[in-house]
Motif scaffolding. Structure first.
Motif, PDB file in Angstrom:
ATOM      1  N   PHE A  45       1.910 -12.855   3.066  1.00 16.19           N
ATOM      2  CA  PHE A  45       1.950 -12.523   1.512  1.00 16.19           C
ATOM      3  C   PHE A  45       0.963 -11.300   1.370  1.00 16.19           C
ATOM      4  O   PHE A  45       1.495 -10.376   0.560  1.00 16.19           O
ATOM      5  N   THR A  46      -0.054 -11.049   2.090  1.00 16.18           N
ATOM      6  CA  THR A  46      -1.145  -9.897   1.897  1.00 16.18           C
ATOM      7  C   THR A  46      -0.145  -8.677   2.467  1.00 16.18           C
ATOM      8  O   THR A  46      -0.001  -7.630   1.822  1.00 16.18           O
ATOM      9  N   CYS A  47       0.242  -8.777   3.857  1.00 13.29           N
ATOM     10  CA  CYS A  47       0.992  -7.784   4.397  1.00 13.29           C
ATOM     11  C   CYS A  47       2.271  -7.137   3.404  1.00 13.29           C
ATOM     12  O   CYS A  47       2.382  -6.054   3.327  1.00 13.29           O
ATOM     13  N   LEU A  48       2.810  -8.326   2.810  1.00 15.89           N
ATOM     14  CA  LEU A  48       3.787  -7.967   1.783  1.00 15.89           C
ATOM     15  C   LEU A  48       3.399  -6.912   0.645  1.00 15.89           C
ATOM     16  O   LEU A  48       4.007  -6.228   0.274  1.00 15.89           O
ATOM     17  N   ALA A  49       2.394  -7.649   0.102  1.00 16.03           N
ATOM     18  CA  ALA A  49       1.692  -6.911  -1.052  1.00 16.03           C
ATOM     19  C   ALA A  49       1.410  -5.462  -0.649  1.00 16.03           C
ATOM     20  O   ALA A  49       1.455  -4.511  -1.381  1.00 16.03           O
ATOM     21  N   LEU A  50       0.997  -5.308   0.432  1.00 15.07           N
ATOM     22  CA  LEU A  50       0.351  -3.984   0.894  1.00 15.07           C
ATOM     23  C   LEU A  50       1.365  -3.074   1.060  1.00 15.07           C
ATOM     24  O   LEU A  50       1.698  -1.885   0.780  1.00 15.07           O
ATOM     25  N   PHE A  51       2.716  -3.710   1.778  1.00 19.86           N
ATOM     26  CA  PHE A  51       3.667  -2.939   2.235  1.00 19.86           C
ATOM     27  C   PHE A  51       4.530  -2.541   0.911  1.00 19.86           C
ATOM     28  O   PHE A  51       4.838  -1.434   0.749  1.00 19.86           O
ATOM     29  N   THR A  52       4.840  -3.416   0.007  1.00 15.62           N
ATOM     30  CA  THR A  52       5.469  -3.056  -0.991  1.00 15.62           C
ATOM     31  C   THR A  52       4.806  -2.111  -1.908  1.00 15.62           C
ATOM     32  O   THR A  52       5.432  -1.366  -2.855  1.00 15.62           O
ATOM     33  N   GLY A  53       3.449  -2.488  -2.141  1.00 19.18           N
ATOM     34  CA  GLY A  53       2.649  -1.456  -2.889  1.00 19.18           C
ATOM     35  C   GLY A  53       2.540  -0.177  -2.416  1.00 19.18           C
ATOM     36  O   GLY A  53       2.662   0.886  -3.481  1.00 19.18           O
ATOM     37  N   SER A  54       2.646   0.116  -0.979  1.00 20.22           N
ATOM     38  CA  SER A  54       2.814   1.402  -0.629  1.00 20.22           C
ATOM     39  C   SER A  54       3.904   2.145  -0.880  1.00 20.22           C
ATOM     40  O   SER A  54       4.178   3.249  -1.507  1.00 20.22           O
ATOM     41  N   LEU A  55       5.083   1.288  -0.836  1.00 18.96           N
ATOM     42  CA  LEU A  55       6.576   1.713  -1.073  1.00 18.96           C
ATOM     43  C   LEU A  55       6.396   2.353  -2.655  1.00 18.96           C
ATOM     44  O   LEU A  55       7.209   3.185  -2.916  1.00 18.96           O
ATOM     45  N   TRP A  56       5.764   1.322  -3.574  1.00 18.76           N
ATOM     46  CA  TRP A  56       5.822   1.539  -5.043  1.00 18.76           C
ATOM     47  C   TRP A  56       5.020   2.825  -5.317  1.00 18.76           C
ATOM     48  O   TRP A  56       5.410   3.347  -6.244  1.00 18.76           O
ATOM     49  N   GLY A  57       3.963   3.048  -4.618  1.00 23.60           N
ATOM     50  CA  GLY A  57       2.962   3.879  -4.721  1.00 23.60           C
ATOM     51  C   GLY A  57       3.745   5.318  -4.420  1.00 23.60           C
ATOM     52  O   GLY A  57       3.185   6.188  -5.147  1.00 23.60           O
ATOM     53  N   LYS A  58       4.474   5.497  -3.521  1.00 23.54           N
ATOM     54  CA  LYS A  58       4.779   6.744  -3.189  1.00 23.54           C
ATOM     55  C   LYS A  58       5.673   7.822  -4.347  1.00 23.54           C
ATOM     56  O   LYS A  58       5.069   8.803  -4.622  1.00 23.54           O
ATOM     57  N   PRO A  59       6.748   6.846  -4.709  1.00 25.35           N
ATOM     58  CA  PRO A  59       7.172   7.671  -6.019  1.00 25.35           C
ATOM     59  C   PRO A  59       6.435   7.651  -7.323  1.00 25.35           C
ATOM     60  O   PRO A  59       6.647   8.762  -8.062  1.00 25.35           O
ATOM     61  N   MET A  60       5.399   6.866  -7.499  1.00 24.99           N
ATOM     62  CA  MET A  60       4.556   6.872  -8.837  1.00 24.99           C
ATOM     63  C   MET A  60       3.569   7.743  -8.569  1.00 24.99           C
ATOM     64  O   MET A  60       3.179   8.319  -9.758  1.00 24.99           O
ATOM     65  N   TRP A  61       2.826   7.619  -7.479  1.00 20.38           N
ATOM     66  CA  TRP A  61       1.623   8.460  -7.371  1.00 20.38           C
ATOM     67  C   TRP A  61       1.608   9.590  -6.583  1.00 20.38           C
ATOM     68  O   TRP A  61       0.532  10.154  -6.038  1.00 20.38           O
ATOM     69  N   GLY A  62       2.704   9.703  -5.675  1.00 22.37           N
ATOM     70  CA  GLY A  62       2.884  10.682  -4.814  1.00 22.37           C
ATOM     71  C   GLY A  62       2.079  10.465  -3.366  1.00 22.37           C
ATOM     72  O   GLY A  62       2.049  11.406  -2.600  1.00 22.37           O
ATOM     73  N   THR A  63       1.902   9.100  -3.124  1.00 24.16           N
ATOM     74  CA  THR A  63       1.196   8.963  -1.679  1.00 24.16           C
ATOM     75  C   THR A  63       1.401   7.396  -1.364  1.00 24.16           C
ATOM     76  O   THR A  63       1.409   6.724  -2.253  1.00 24.16           O
ATOM     77  N   TYR A  64       1.568   7.161  -0.281  1.00 21.67           N
ATOM     78  CA  TYR A  64       1.704   5.798   0.266  1.00 21.67           C
ATOM     79  C   TYR A  64       0.341   5.136   0.095  1.00 21.67           C
ATOM     80  O   TYR A  64       0.521   3.655  -0.157  1.00 21.67           O
ATOM     81  N   TRP A  65      -0.623   5.614   0.271  1.00 22.92           N
ATOM     82  CA  TRP A  65      -2.140   4.912   0.117  1.00 22.92           C
ATOM     83  C   TRP A  65      -3.057   5.750  -0.281  1.00 22.92           C
ATOM     84  O   TRP A  65      -3.127   6.813  -0.200  1.00 22.92           O
ATOM     85  N   GLU A  66      -3.792   5.017  -1.241  1.00 25.51           N
ATOM     86  CA  GLU A  66      -5.146   5.753  -1.876  1.00 25.51           C
ATOM     87  C   GLU A  66      -6.108   4.581  -1.852  1.00 25.51           C
ATOM     88  O   GLU A  66      -6.022   3.439  -2.062  1.00 25.51           O
ATOM     89  N   TRP A  67      -7.285   5.226  -1.512  1.00 24.33           N
ATOM     90  CA  TRP A  67      -8.578   4.328  -1.247  1.00 24.33           C
ATOM     91  C   TRP A  67      -9.239   4.005  -2.606  1.00 24.33           C
ATOM     92  O   TRP A  67     -10.435   4.344  -2.760  1.00 24.33           O
ATOM     93  N   ASP A  68      -8.413   3.339  -3.467  1.00 22.52           N
ATOM     94  CA  ASP A  68      -8.799   2.946  -4.565  1.00 22.52           C
ATOM     95  C   ASP A  68      -9.575   1.495  -4.272  1.00 22.52           C
ATOM     96  O   ASP A  68      -9.383   0.794  -3.500  1.00 22.52           O
TER      97      ASP A  68
END
Length: 245
Positions: free
Chosen positions: A99-122
């Motif tokens: 579930f944690t992997c799924l959260a990280l993966f889907t979060g990165s996919l969601w982040g790309k169009p929203m924030w312009g990056t797959y990952w941000e060290w927030d």
């Protein structure tokens, strides 16, 4: 909880629960996905990309809930010496990690169009990644040690201390700068999400919970059988050493 301490009784109860939890989970998953993908309106800010929330939010919720379940089982193992608690915690670990992997993966996919990056060290992203490492570390302790009693004690300490990180994840958006929005489903003022978007999220959370219960019960039964097999092998080895077998 002591009535579940007997492995035979636990196995009987688990066999009755598993078919129902799996079936209900599948039904809720179908309803939740249909509602999120085809019934709920498009998000005003995120557009169609926002529909990934119906997978991401429940996965994030279960990543934390799974670790709390593992921590509670570990407390029961250390404090009350519940004979099946450490097995339940072991059963929770890989499911929570998925579930944690799924959260990280889907979060990165969601982040790309929203924030312009797959990952941000927030704060939230980093603490969820650390949660995955805690899951992996817990499983590594069990796999690295042959002495099951010692492994159970060390793994339980890892699980209990790691619960602190769940609270870090929860409050990270309030403590530090974060690209994530503050809590919107459960707040002191009630949900900030409209019901036409909220209900598919809640149904998906229920579906994930039911699948979590199903898999944990399956794995716990498997671990019980594994423990019985190890004890039987130990007895046979002892008899062989004494020349009786």
């Amino acid at each position: 909880m002591h009535k579940f301490a007997n492995p035979a009784r636990f196995m009987r109860i688990a066999k009755k629960i598993v078919p129902w939890s799996f079936s209900l989970g599948f039904i809720c998953l179908a309803i939740g996905l249909y509602g999120g993908l085809f019934v709920a309106p498009e998000d005003e800010e995120m557009g169609e990309a926002g529909r990934i929330m119906y997978v991401h939010i429940p996965a994030s919720y279960m990543a934390m809930a799974g670790y709390i379940a593992m921590g509670i089982s570990s407390v029961m193992s250390v404090v009350w010496k519940h004979p099946l608690a450490d097995l339940t915690a072991r059963a929770c670990a890989p499911v929570g990690a998925v579930f944690t992997c799924l959260a990280l993966f889907t979060g990165s996919l969601w982040g790309k169009p929203m924030w312009g990056t797959y990952w941000e060290w927030d704060g939230r992203m980093t603490s969820v990644l650390f949660l995955l490492f805690l899951y992996l570390g817990y499983m590594a302790v069990w796999n690295a040690m042959e002495d099951r009693t010692r492994a159970a004690k060390i793994a339980s300490i890892v699980a209990i201390v790691g619960v602190i990180n769940v609270f870090v994840i929860k409050f990270s958006v309030e403590w530090w700068y974060s690209l994530h929005q503050p809590a919107s489903i459960i707040t002191s003022e009630g949900s900030k999400i409209t019901m036409d978007i909220l209900w598919p999220v809640l149904v998906m959370i229920i579906a994930y919970k039911l699948f979590f219960i199903t898999i944990v019960l399956w794995r716990t039964q498997s671990l019980i059988m594994e423990r019985k097999s190890e004890k039987l092998e130990g007895r046979i080895s002892a008899l062989r050493e004494k020349g009786y077998y």
